[in-house]
Design a protein around this motif. Structure first.
Motif, mmCIF file in Angstrom:
data_model
loop_
_atom_site.group_PDB
_atom_site.id
_atom_site.type_symbol
_atom_site.label_atom_id
_atom_site.label_comp_id
_atom_site.label_asym_id
_atom_site.label_seq_id
_atom_site.Cartn_x
_atom_site.Cartn_y
_atom_site.Cartn_z
ATOM 1 N N ARG A 202 0.832 -1.207 0.000
ATOM 2 C CA ARG A 202 0.000 0.000 0.000
ATOM 3 C C ARG A 202 0.870 1.261 0.000
ATOM 4 N NH1 ARG A 202 -2.591 -2.933 3.880
ATOM 5 N NH2 ARG A 202 -2.268 -1.427 5.570
ATOM 6 N N ALA A 203 2.026 1.185 0.686
ATOM 7 C CA ALA A 203 2.897 2.360 0.753
ATOM 8 C C ALA A 203 3.733 2.549 -0.508
ATOM 9 C CB ALA A 203 3.815 2.270 1.979
ATOM 10 N N TYR A 204 4.083 1.437 -1.189
ATOM 11 C CA TYR A 204 5.098 1.536 -2.239
ATOM 12 C C TYR A 204 4.704 1.029 -3.624
ATOM 13 C CZ TYR A 204 8.708 3.207 0.943
ATOM 14 O OH TYR A 204 9.441 3.985 1.796
ATOM 15 N N ALA A 205 3.567 0.336 -3.770
ATOM 16 C CA ALA A 205 3.237 -0.152 -5.111
ATOM 17 C C ALA A 205 2.762 0.999 -5.995
ATOM 18 C CB ALA A 205 2.158 -1.227 -5.039
ATOM 19 N N SER A 206 3.084 0.953 -7.263
ATOM 20 C CA SER A 206 2.557 1.947 -8.210
ATOM 21 C C SER A 206 1.048 1.781 -8.286
ATOM 22 C CB SER A 206 3.120 1.695 -9.607
ATOM 23 O OG SER A 206 4.488 1.918 -9.613
ATOM 24 N N PRO A 207 0.333 2.875 -8.524
ATOM 25 C CA PRO A 207 -1.114 2.766 -8.672
ATOM 26 C C PRO A 207 -1.484 1.754 -9.768
ATOM 27 C CG PRO A 207 -0.442 5.067 -8.583
ATOM 28 C CD PRO A 207 0.812 4.262 -8.649
ATOM 29 N N ALA B 139 -2.209 2.737 19.534
ATOM 30 C CA ALA B 139 -3.254 1.965 18.864
ATOM 31 C C ALA B 139 -4.630 2.565 19.144
ATOM 32 C CB ALA B 139 -3.204 0.511 19.326
ATOM 33 N N ALA B 140 -4.857 2.990 20.382
ATOM 34 C CA ALA B 140 -6.152 3.581 20.731
ATOM 35 C C ALA B 140 -6.380 4.875 19.947
ATOM 36 C CB ALA B 140 -6.222 3.837 22.236
ATOM 37 N N ALA B 141 -5.328 5.694 19.841
ATOM 38 C CA ALA B 141 -5.463 6.952 19.086
ATOM 39 C C ALA B 141 -5.708 6.662 17.608
ATOM 40 C CB ALA B 141 -4.196 7.805 19.270
ATOM 41 N N PHE B 142 -4.988 5.680 17.053
ATOM 42 C CA PHE B 142 -5.226 5.294 15.655
ATOM 43 C C PHE B 142 -6.653 4.770 15.485
ATOM 44 C CE2 PHE B 142 -0.494 4.358 14.434
ATOM 45 C CZ PHE B 142 -0.292 5.710 14.239
ATOM 46 N N GLY B 143 -7.141 4.006 16.482
ATOM 47 C CA GLY B 143 -8.500 3.490 16.419
ATOM 48 C C GLY B 143 -9.515 4.624 16.307
ATOM 49 N N ARG B 144 -9.296 5.707 17.100
ATOM 50 C CA ARG B 144 -10.223 6.848 17.026
ATOM 51 C C ARG B 144 -10.155 7.515 15.646
ATOM 52 N NH1 ARG B 144 -8.360 7.108 22.385
ATOM 53 N NH2 ARG B 144 -6.733 8.638 21.946
ATOM 54 N N VAL B 150 -10.490 8.936 9.128
ATOM 55 C CA VAL B 150 -9.255 9.603 8.710
ATOM 56 C C VAL B 150 -8.201 8.569 8.318
ATOM 57 C CG1 VAL B 150 -7.427 11.176 9.442
ATOM 58 C CG2 VAL B 150 -9.784 11.540 10.236
ATOM 59 N N LEU B 151 -8.137 7.488 9.102
ATOM 60 C CA LEU B 151 -7.279 6.361 8.723
ATOM 61 C C LEU B 151 -8.173 5.217 8.271
ATOM 62 C CD1 LEU B 151 -4.569 6.246 11.567
ATOM 63 C CD2 LEU B 151 -4.347 7.239 9.289
ATOM 64 N N ARG B 152 -7.589 4.334 7.468
ATOM 65 C CA ARG B 152 -8.314 3.169 6.970
ATOM 66 C C ARG B 152 -7.642 1.929 7.550
ATOM 67 N NH1 ARG B 152 -7.064 2.384 0.840
ATOM 68 N NH2 ARG B 152 -5.126 2.514 1.966
ATOM 69 N N LEU B 153 -8.244 1.369 8.605
ATOM 70 C CA LEU B 153 -7.604 0.228 9.255
ATOM 71 C C LEU B 153 -8.623 -0.694 9.911
ATOM 72 C CD1 LEU B 153 -7.808 1.566 12.295
ATOM 73 C CD2 LEU B 153 -5.574 2.479 11.723
ATOM 74 N N ASP B 154 -8.321 -1.992 9.846
ATOM 75 C CA ASP B 154 -9.148 -2.987 10.539
ATOM 76 C C ASP B 154 -8.594 -3.261 11.916
ATOM 77 O OD1 ASP B 154 -10.433 -3.388 8.077
ATOM 78 O OD2 ASP B 154 -8.833 -4.792 7.479
ATOM 79 N N LEU B 201 1.425 7.029 6.198
ATOM 80 C CA LEU B 201 0.245 7.676 5.606
ATOM 81 C C LEU B 201 -0.149 7.020 4.295
ATOM 82 C CD1 LEU B 201 0.549 11.523 6.118
ATOM 83 C CD2 LEU B 201 -1.272 9.986 6.900
ATOM 84 N N ARG B 202 0.860 6.693 3.460
ATOM 85 C CA ARG B 202 0.529 6.049 2.182
ATOM 86 C C ARG B 202 -0.131 4.687 2.429
ATOM 87 N NH1 ARG B 202 5.641 7.775 1.048
ATOM 88 N NH2 ARG B 202 6.508 5.694 0.637
ATOM 89 N N ALA B 203 0.322 3.995 3.492
ATOM 90 C CA ALA B 203 -0.244 2.672 3.762
ATOM 91 C C ALA B 203 -1.603 2.736 4.461
ATOM 92 C CB ALA B 203 0.738 1.848 4.610
ATOM 93 N N TYR B 204 -1.836 3.785 5.263
ATOM 94 C CA TYR B 204 -3.007 3.750 6.151
ATOM 95 C C TYR B 204 -3.976 4.929 6.049
ATOM 96 C CZ TYR B 204 -1.427 -0.417 8.619
ATOM 97 O OH TYR B 204 -1.087 -1.700 8.927
ATOM 98 N N ALA B 205 -3.643 5.996 5.330
ATOM 99 C CA ALA B 205 -4.601 7.105 5.261
ATOM 100 C C ALA B 205 -5.760 6.736 4.346
ATOM 101 C CB ALA B 205 -3.912 8.364 4.759
ATOM 102 N N SER B 206 -6.956 7.209 4.682
ATOM 103 C CA SER B 206 -8.097 7.017 3.794
ATOM 104 C C SER B 206 -7.849 7.771 2.501
ATOM 105 C CB SER B 206 -9.359 7.589 4.433
ATOM 106 O OG SER B 206 -9.685 6.860 5.565
ATOM 107 N N PRO B 207 -8.370 7.279 1.388
ATOM 108 C CA PRO B 207 -8.224 7.999 0.123
ATOM 109 C C PRO B 207 -8.738 9.444 0.258
ATOM 110 C CG PRO B 207 -9.175 5.828 -0.249
ATOM 111 C CD PRO B 207 -9.121 6.024 1.226
#
Lengths: 210, 210
Positions: A202-207, B139-144, B150-154, B201-207
């Motif tokens: 997610r961080a490094y793959a090209s779109p 983790a709790a702050a990321f959960g909020r 704002v973040l996209r995470l399971d 951010l690239r791995a976990y931010a919402s689009p």
């Protein structure tokens, strides 16, 4: 030739016996008498092959860096095979994790860190010839994926550092702070490898790749 | 009350003197005589406050977990302020890195790892009450942030582990394998924090966020 072969075998025999002695007792607690007894050689023979305890310790540590060859070959073979990048990264992550979570390597790692103030050059050299070499191989493979447009990166070395950080920080540090080596089952390692490979993609793959 | 105050001060004075003795000589090499001399108290006084060397060592290590309070407050304050997420993550990364790369903490970390086979409970407890507590706060702050979209995470705990892995693996491990503490300049730490926050951010931010 015959003599060289015998010398090498004797040397390997002493190293083999000495490794558990140092791992169990640390540098200060390791006894050359015990090493000689376990190797079934005289103490003079130990000193013929290793001038002193420091040289024996250094040899034990540095000999393990040869294991990196296998890791670097796996990195190159896995990432250069033009396969499915997600699958390849998962396989690579799992292989890396298995190699570094190997119980004796974890204990050796702890020992080198413990002695880093006494032998700073040894710690640095072990890191450079061991872990850092596999990191450079990984960076080169990521660089090639970047040139082909499969990964999106400016700095392949940083990407390699991020890959191993995502993968290794949690399990290796947990292991470092506990004795014993039964921390993770195979299924846990599978899950860690998959999660790290996913976040890296997610961080490094090209779109275009994703 | 007056007595309790004096007892606590004396205890702190002994701990203060003992810390560098253990950091310099390790557990086996640390001498209670030296601790008493450096604390300017009698050896009996040392033993009145700490029943034996093991208890003194445990107290030194566990006392440092109090420092985590500052870190957890910083995490919550930084991520809950509804500001610019990229800027907040950079600030948080830089604060985290500064705290963990503190020279005495690095030496203490090395000491706890070195003694992890002898004192596995101490290593595990230090990790749980120290690092793992800040990880749970993160983790709790990321959960909020996940709940707010704002973040996209399971899995907020996994995201927290990935954040610290991206940030800490390289500098902490390099530091562990070297003696000395002059490995990184402030500018290097800035760069590492920015790179880790960016990859996270690239791995976990919402689009929508990015």
């Amino acid at each position: 030739m015959e003599d060289n072969g015998r010398t090498a075998r004797k040397r390997a025999q002493i190293l083999e016996a000495a490794r558990p002695v140092f791992l169990r007792n640390g540098y200060v607690g390791a006894s050359m008498d015990e090493v000689a007894a376990l190797a079934s050689v005289s103490k003079q023979t130990v000193y013929k092959h290793f001038t002193d305890k420091e040289q024996l310790f250094t040899s034990i540590i540095m000999d393990t860096t040869a294991q990196v060859e296998g890791l670097t070959k796996m990195i190159t073979a896995t990432l250069d095979d033009d396969g499915d990048l997600a699958r390849d990264l998962r396989a690579l992550a799992r292989g890396f994790l298995g190699a570094i979570m190997e119980p004796e390597l974890l204990r050796l790692r702890r020992l080198v860190m413990a002695e880093a103030e006494r032998f700073p050059d040894l710690g640095r050299t072990w890191y450079e010839r061991g872990f850092e070499r596999s990191l450079k191989t990984l960076a080169a493979a990521f660089g090639r994926l970047g040139e082909r447009g499969v990964l999106r990166l400016d700095d392949p070395e940083l990407a390699a550092e991020h890959f191993v950080g995502l993968l290794l920080w949690i399990p290796v540090n947990k292991a470092m702070f506990r004795g014993g080596n039964d921390l993770y089952a195979e299924a846990d390692l599978d899950r860690l490898a998959e999660a790290a490979a996913g976040a890296f993609l997610r961080a490094y793959a090209s779109p275009d790749t994703a």
